[in-house]
Write a protein that holds these residues in place. Structure first.
Motif, mmCIF file in Angstrom:
data_model
loop_
_atom_site.group_PDB
_atom_site.id
_atom_site.type_symbol
_atom_site.label_atom_id
_atom_site.label_comp_id
_atom_site.label_asym_id
_atom_site.label_seq_id
_atom_site.Cartn_x
_atom_site.Cartn_y
_atom_site.Cartn_z
ATOM 1 N N PRO A 1 0.816 -1.228 0.000
ATOM 2 C CA PRO A 1 0.000 0.000 0.000
ATOM 3 C C PRO A 1 0.843 1.269 0.000
ATOM 4 C CG PRO A 1 -0.836 -1.601 1.599
ATOM 5 C CD PRO A 1 0.478 -2.128 1.121
ATOM 6 N N SER A 2 2.020 1.229 0.620
ATOM 7 C CA SER A 2 2.871 2.420 0.633
ATOM 8 C C SER A 2 3.334 2.785 -0.770
ATOM 9 C CB SER A 2 4.084 2.188 1.539
ATOM 10 O OG SER A 2 3.694 1.953 2.866
ATOM 11 N N ALA A 3 3.603 1.777 -1.594
ATOM 12 C CA ALA A 3 4.027 2.046 -2.972
ATOM 13 C C ALA A 3 2.898 2.697 -3.766
ATOM 14 C CB ALA A 3 4.471 0.752 -3.637
ATOM 15 N N ASP A 4 1.668 2.221 -3.605
ATOM 16 C CA ASP A 4 0.534 2.831 -4.308
ATOM 17 C C ASP A 4 0.278 4.248 -3.824
ATOM 18 O OD1 ASP A 4 0.328 0.455 -5.627
ATOM 19 O OD2 ASP A 4 -1.431 -0.257 -4.544
ATOM 20 N N LEU A 5 0.414 4.467 -2.517
ATOM 21 C CA LEU A 5 0.216 5.814 -1.978
ATOM 22 C C LEU A 5 1.289 6.766 -2.482
ATOM 23 C CD1 LEU A 5 -1.334 7.681 -0.071
ATOM 24 C CD2 LEU A 5 0.130 6.885 1.786
ATOM 25 N N LEU A 6 2.515 6.273 -2.609
ATOM 26 C CA LEU A 6 3.595 7.109 -3.130
ATOM 27 C C LEU A 6 3.329 7.502 -4.576
ATOM 28 C CD1 LEU A 6 6.398 8.372 -2.863
ATOM 29 C CD2 LEU A 6 7.372 6.134 -3.420
ATOM 30 N N ALA A 7 2.887 6.561 -5.408
ATOM 31 C CA ALA A 7 2.577 6.883 -6.803
ATOM 32 C C ALA A 7 1.414 7.870 -6.896
ATOM 33 C CB ALA A 7 2.256 5.597 -7.567
ATOM 34 N N SER A 8 0.394 7.707 -6.067
ATOM 35 C CA SER A 8 -0.747 8.631 -6.103
ATOM 36 C C SER A 8 -0.334 10.033 -5.675
ATOM 37 C CB SER A 8 -1.860 8.105 -5.201
ATOM 38 O OG SER A 8 -2.304 6.829 -5.621
ATOM 39 N N SER A 9 0.543 10.139 -4.675
ATOM 40 C CA SER A 9 0.989 11.451 -4.203
ATOM 41 C C SER A 9 1.803 12.171 -5.270
ATOM 42 C CB SER A 9 1.816 11.281 -2.923
ATOM 43 O OG SER A 9 1.073 10.644 -1.912
ATOM 44 N N TYR A 10 2.692 11.454 -5.935
ATOM 45 C CA TYR A 10 3.499 12.079 -6.982
ATOM 46 C C TYR A 10 2.628 12.475 -8.180
ATOM 47 C CZ TYR A 10 7.481 12.839 -10.109
ATOM 48 O OH TYR A 10 8.392 13.392 -10.970
ATOM 49 N N ALA A 11 1.657 11.641 -8.522
ATOM 50 C CA ALA A 11 0.749 11.992 -9.620
ATOM 51 C C ALA A 11 -0.071 13.230 -9.291
ATOM 52 C CB ALA A 11 -0.161 10.808 -9.927
ATOM 53 N N PHE A 12 -0.441 13.401 -8.023
ATOM 54 C CA PHE A 12 -1.181 14.597 -7.624
ATOM 55 C C PHE A 12 -0.346 15.856 -7.819
ATOM 56 C CE2 PHE A 12 -2.053 17.667 -4.207
ATOM 57 C CZ PHE A 12 -3.331 18.041 -4.567
ATOM 58 N N GLN A 13 0.951 15.766 -7.526
ATOM 59 C CA GLN A 13 1.827 16.906 -7.769
ATOM 60 C C GLN A 13 1.869 17.274 -9.249
ATOM 61 O OE1 GLN A 13 5.156 15.102 -4.866
ATOM 62 N NE2 GLN A 13 5.759 16.956 -5.884
ATOM 63 N N LEU A 14 2.062 16.266 -10.081
ATOM 64 C CA LEU A 14 2.157 16.535 -11.521
ATOM 65 C C LEU A 14 0.836 17.054 -12.080
ATOM 66 C CD1 LEU A 14 4.169 13.331 -12.470
ATOM 67 C CD2 LEU A 14 5.059 15.644 -12.223
ATOM 68 N N GLU A 15 -0.259 16.552 -11.561
ATOM 69 C CA GLU A 15 -1.567 17.044 -12.014
ATOM 70 C C GLU A 15 -1.750 18.508 -11.668
ATOM 71 O OE1 GLU A 15 -6.335 16.290 -11.144
ATOM 72 O OE2 GLU A 15 -4.799 15.069 -10.145
ATOM 73 N N GLY A 16 -1.271 18.913 -10.499
ATOM 74 C CA GLY A 16 -1.389 20.314 -10.118
ATOM 75 C C GLY A 16 -0.622 21.248 -11.023
ATOM 76 N N LEU A 17 0.437 20.758 -11.651
ATOM 77 C CA LEU A 17 1.215 21.573 -12.583
ATOM 78 C C LEU A 17 0.717 21.464 -14.019
ATOM 79 C CD1 LEU A 17 4.813 20.886 -11.251
ATOM 80 C CD2 LEU A 17 3.401 22.898 -10.858
ATOM 81 N N GLY A 18 -0.363 20.754 -14.244
ATOM 82 C CA GLY A 18 -0.887 20.589 -15.584
ATOM 83 C C GLY A 18 -0.199 19.518 -16.396
ATOM 84 N N MET A 19 0.648 18.696 -15.786
ATOM 85 C CA MET A 19 1.372 17.628 -16.489
ATOM 86 C C MET A 19 0.521 16.354 -16.427
ATOM 87 S SD MET A 19 5.078 18.612 -14.810
ATOM 88 C CE MET A 19 6.024 17.400 -15.724
ATOM 89 N N ILE A 20 -0.524 16.319 -17.255
ATOM 90 C CA ILE A 20 -1.508 15.248 -17.184
ATOM 91 C C ILE A 20 -0.906 13.926 -17.675
ATOM 92 C CG2 ILE A 20 -3.819 14.541 -17.852
ATOM 93 C CD1 ILE A 20 -3.655 17.030 -16.076
ATOM 94 N N GLN A 21 -0.199 13.943 -18.776
ATOM 95 C CA GLN A 21 0.362 12.707 -19.302
ATOM 96 C C GLN A 21 1.390 12.126 -18.343
ATOM 97 O OE1 GLN A 21 1.190 12.562 -23.599
ATOM 98 N NE2 GLN A 21 0.600 14.708 -23.710
ATOM 99 N N GLU A 22 2.216 12.980 -17.750
ATOM 100 C CA GLU A 22 3.200 12.490 -16.787
ATOM 101 C C GLU A 22 2.510 11.897 -15.557
ATOM 102 O OE1 GLU A 22 3.214 15.289 -18.284
ATOM 103 O OE2 GLU A 22 5.092 15.458 -19.406
ATOM 104 N N ALA A 23 1.431 12.536 -15.098
ATOM 105 C CA ALA A 23 0.705 12.005 -13.946
ATOM 106 C C ALA A 23 0.069 10.654 -14.269
ATOM 107 C CB ALA A 23 -0.360 13.001 -13.494
ATOM 108 N N LEU A 24 -0.473 10.520 -15.479
ATOM 109 C CA LEU A 24 -1.047 9.227 -15.877
ATOM 110 C C LEU A 24 0.020 8.144 -15.944
ATOM 111 C CD1 LEU A 24 -3.488 10.413 -18.683
ATOM 112 C CD2 LEU A 24 -4.118 9.499 -16.449
ATOM 113 N N PHE A 25 1.212 8.499 -16.407
ATOM 114 C CA PHE A 25 2.295 7.514 -16.467
ATOM 115 C C PHE A 25 2.688 7.038 -15.066
ATOM 116 C CE2 PHE A 25 6.952 6.891 -16.306
ATOM 117 C CZ PHE A 25 6.998 5.684 -16.983
#
Length: 888
Positions: free
Chosen positions: A636-660
């Protein structure tokens, strides 16, 4: 004067006649005398238990009549008219003699009344014993009253008896000191003062003060009154009322409810962190194939042959000495494989030994390069320093050759000779220690330069303690020498690596020596391995209010610890504050996790369910089961880490990077939901170029993208566009709901039968929930409205009707009552006026065309389903049809 309230006992032999009363008194007197005689004699030991119980039962006489007595003190007593149960040598006068007023005359009993004890089948004697043991006897009441009235001599303030009469625990009267008792039963207690409870009631939206003023942007407090909590937006935007503060903080300004504040929360540690993340993710994407998993959900699998520390280190220029570049270079020195260039004939022990020496040499080279800027800055800040001071500073960076040259140029030839032999064998170090001891014993160390003695102690490896100078004796006092004083943690660790521990000592031994020294030697106040931003005093202040004492260590030190301690997991190592000033910046943390766990398989989070396959030992030794595939576990920690990093990228408008990044979530269901939620939140940004990249590069299904676009179109009010996007995505149920509830009423009101047909003909052959009672109803309506008028025109009284046409007319007209019965459930939204208008239009249209051919088939339709005009028209058509039937 006492008042009595008579109560009848539950005895089955209770008789109110005077004769029975006199007989009962005589029997009671005889029983009392027998009881006294029995109690005056002690029972013999041989007495049987039954006889003893019988004698005890005879002592307790049945009370024939009781009365509730209330005396002047307000005390309730039970008085007995005939007699009371008493023990030996106890005389209790009748209740009538204790009262000044005679008891009321006993009413003659009704022989038809059955006593309650006899009615329920309980023995009267047993009932009386239970009553006497349950209720308080008069003597017990008197004893309790005397106990309450007894003074307390040991207390300064005498305690008042608690009021327990007629008390209610809910009112708190049971523990009240003040008396709220009533004087008699004829007087009622005054009700307590009403104190309304402070409870907050839920206010309905229709009664709220904000009703009708939701758009009052002039008064933001009124507009956002129902949304008093903070609201998060993209890019770390935070909208709130008042001032952001913690629990112990007291704001200096008063909060104004009419002021809305928009604050931008710094997510990344630095401004350039976004461009760095884009560069790292691009390298990661090019080396991570994306394939569907067992459930058909796309999943990114990093390639361990391409993704390692050295591949990331090559992204930075050679002259780049940034923290991120130094971090990946350290990982390359500690974890990447080393090409030893040895043949296959070399044994595993020799291979492991050579690997340990080579890895230590690589770590030493990295450490020299990492501390070089600090050494140069210290030399520039102290340009007037003498040769021993400069030589010692250079030795802290392992620049031995430069230090020897500086000592030689300064005239310290012997010192230069000793520096050139730094890091020698144990015999050489023991000679230097002996020389320091001789200086101390002869008390000449005070005349030797302190930096010269520090160089001697450094080359001798004396870093675990302080080299004390000579004391007293009338001579000059020598200063103590501490080699590690004033050094940062990297140079202190380097001194252990270069001078203190043996040359062949592994990295784990060096780390343990330094770590124990820092942990246990608190008196020397050595520099702890704090994060890089804590060491740089001149750096820009952090945009976060970080705590003064943080448990986070430097990320570089954490990597060394991860290599040195095989039992250490990634959980305490990968914390955001170890790598940057932002506690929510997971960019470097996520990349390190992917390299260490998913690619190199050297370590993982502590909550990983099953062991990870291909685990390589930290000492680079090989094992027989290295090639065995072990089952992957979920973390679960690995999934939470990926979700947290994707949230950062989404906030900057980097949608494709967040999806990756979300493609690395391990659980299939969680991965699908996270990707769909991100697409739904970014529906307005999914243009053609981005859609091509998401579907082409990231292998995300096109249906997911179309669904997100449909949701955005639906939110924007583009109903028909959302309907077409749902159809293109294969979401026929969602498209069917839109067609029934939103599009069909408009088409019916405009009487556009062709459009209505095109809306629902696309669902034929596809699984749709409730198709036959919802969507197909509209297709049947279109067929009736188009086919029946044509058949009606073909009917002529002069021509024999066609059998096929008659069959079609019968089928279509008989289906009209069924359709009219289904329509209220199909167009069920009473809040939408279009549904009511469409329902009336459909009913009147079908009734109108049926009235021309078979009006009698509509007799089973309820009149309330038709409008007034339609009902009158139907009545006329039905009457005319019946008339024709009668005359034909």
């Amino acid at each position: 004067m006492a008042r009595f309230r008579a109560e009848f006992s539950d005895s089955s032999d209770d008789d109110s006649s005077p004769e029975n009363e006199t007989q009962a008194q005589n029997e009671s007197s005889e029983d009392d005398r027998e009881s006294e005689e029995e109690f005056s004699r002690s029972p013999s030991p041989e007495m049987h238990e039954n006889e003893l119980l019988t004698s005890m039962a005879r002592r307790r006489k049945q009370v024939k009549r009781t009365a509730l007595v209330e005396d002047e003190d307000g005390e309730i007593r039970y008085a007995h008219e005939v007699g009371e149960a008493r023990g030996p040598n106890l005389r209790v006068s009748p209740a009538s003699s204790s009262s000044s007023s005679p008891p009321p005359p006993r009413a003659r009993g009704d022989p038809t009344i059955i006593p309650w004890a006899q009615h329920i089948g309980v023995d009267a004697q047993k009932m009386h014993v239970m009553q006497t043991s349950l209720f308080r006897m008069p003597e017990e009441a008197a004893a309790l009253k005397a106990l309450n009235q007894q003074p307390r001599p040991n207390l300064r303030v005498p305690l008042q008896p608690l009021n327990r009469k007629h008390s209610r625990d809910s009112d708190g009267d049971g523990l009240r000191i003040d008396s709220r008792e009533r004087a008699s039963f004829a007087h009622d207690i005054e009700p307590p003062v009403y104190r309304p409870s402070r409870k907050y009631a839920r206010v309905e939206s229709s009664k709220s003060a904000v009703e009708g003023s939701e758009g009052a942007v002039f008064d933001a407090g009124l507009a956002f009154g129902r949304s008093f909590r903070v609201g998060w937006g993209p890019g770390g935007i935070l909208v709130h009322l008042g001032t952001l503060c913690g629990p112990p903080f007291t704001p200096k300004t008063s909060a104004n409810s009419s002021t809305i504040t928009k604050t931008t929360v710094p997510i990344f540690s630095s401004i350039n962190q976004a461009s760095l993340s884009e560069k790292l993710l691009q390298h990661h994407l090019s080396n991570s194939p994306i394939t569907p998993d067992d459930d058909g959900i796309p999943f990114a699998t990093p390639n361990p042959q391409s993704l390692h520390f050295s591949s990331f280190a090559l992204l930075f220029p050679t002259a780049d000495r940034s923290y991120e570049a130094s971090l990946f270079r350290l990982g390359q020195a500690l974890f990447d494989e080393i090409d030893l260039g040895l043949g296959n004939s070399i044994t595993i022990d020799i291979r492991n030994r050579i690997t340990s020496v080579r890895r230590k040499a690589v770590l030493s080279a990295w450490l020299e390069d990492a501390v070089a800027p600090t050494v140069e800055a210290e030399l520039r800040s102290n340009t007037s320093a003498d040769a021993p001071t400069v030589a010692f500073t250079l030795l802290t960076g392992n620049q031995t050759e430069k230090a020897a040259n500086v000592a030689m140029d300064g005239g310290f030839l012997k010192l230069a000779t000793l520096i050139s032999q730094a890091g020698g064998d144990w015999e050489y170090r023991e000679d230097l220690k002996e020389q320091l001891q001789i200086w101390k014993d002869e008390r000449v160390d005070a005349h030797i330069d302190e930096n010269v003695r520090k160089i001697y102690a450094l080359v001798a490896g004396l870093v675990d303690g302080v080299v004390e100078g000579s004391k007293g004796g009338g001579l000059e006092k020598a200063a103590d020498v501490d080699v590690l004083k004033g050094l940062d943690w990297k140079r202190a660790f380097g001194i252990h690596l270069w001078f203190s521990e043996p040359v062949d000592a592994p990295i784990a031994q060096v780390f343990q020596a330094y770590d124990q020294l820092v942990r246990h030697d608190a008196q020397r106040q050595l520099s702890r391995p704090l994060p890089w931003y804590s060491e740089r005093k001149s750096s820009a202040p952090s945009r976060w209010n970080l705590p003064s004492t943080s448990s986070a260590s430097d990320g570089l030190f954490s990597l060394i610890r991860l290599h040195a301690e095989p039992a250490c997991s990634l959980s305490p190592i990968l914390t955001p504050l170890s790598f940057g000033t932002s506690p929510v910046d997971y960019s470097l943390v996520w990349h390190l996790y992917i390299i260490l766990s998913r690619c190199m398989r050297v370590r993982d989070f502590a909550d990983r369910g099953d062991p990870v396959g291909h685990v390589r030992r930290m000492d680079d030794s090989l094992s027989d089961d290295d090639d065995e595939d072990k089952p992957e576990g979920h973390s679960p920690s690995a999934d939470l880490l990926a979700s947290s990093y994707a949230f950062q990228l989404e906030g900057l408008g980097m949608i494709q990077e967040a999806l990756f990044v979300l493609l690395h979530i391990e659980g299939s269901a969680g991965r699908e939901k996270a990707i769909k939620d991100l697409l739904a939140r970014s529906g307005g940004k999914l243009d053609e170029w981005m859609t091509r990249g998401i579907v082409g590069s990231l292998k995300i299904p096109l249906a997911w993208v179309l669904e997100a676009k449909a949701l955005y179109a639906l939110d924007s009010g583009e109903i028909y566009e959302a309907y077409e996007l749902f159809l293109s995505a294969g979401l026929y149920n969602s498209a069917h709901d839109l067609a029934v509830l939103e599009l069909a009423p408009d088409a019916i009101i405009h009487r556009d039968l062709e459009l209505l047909k095109n809306l629902f003909v696309k669902f034929i052959g596809h699984p749709v929930d409730g198709w036959y009672v919802r969507g197909k109803v509209f297709l049947d309506y279109v067929q009736i409205m188009k086919r029946l008028p044509v058949l009606a025109e073909q009917q002529s009284p002069d021509v024999v009707p066609d059998a096929v046409d008659n069959t079609a007319i019968d089928d279509l007209t008989k289906s009209v009552p069924r359709l009219i019965g289904l329509l209220p459930d199909v167009l069920r939204d009473s809040s939408d006026p279009r549904h009511g208008a469409a329902l009336s239009e459909m009913v009147s249209g079908m009734v109108g065309v049926v009235n021309k051919l078979r009006p009698l088939v509509l007799s089973q339709i309820q009149p309330t389903m038709m409008s007034e005009s339609t009902r009158l028209e139907h009545i006329q058509s039905a009457a005319y049809a019946r008339f024709l039937d009668h005359i034909s």
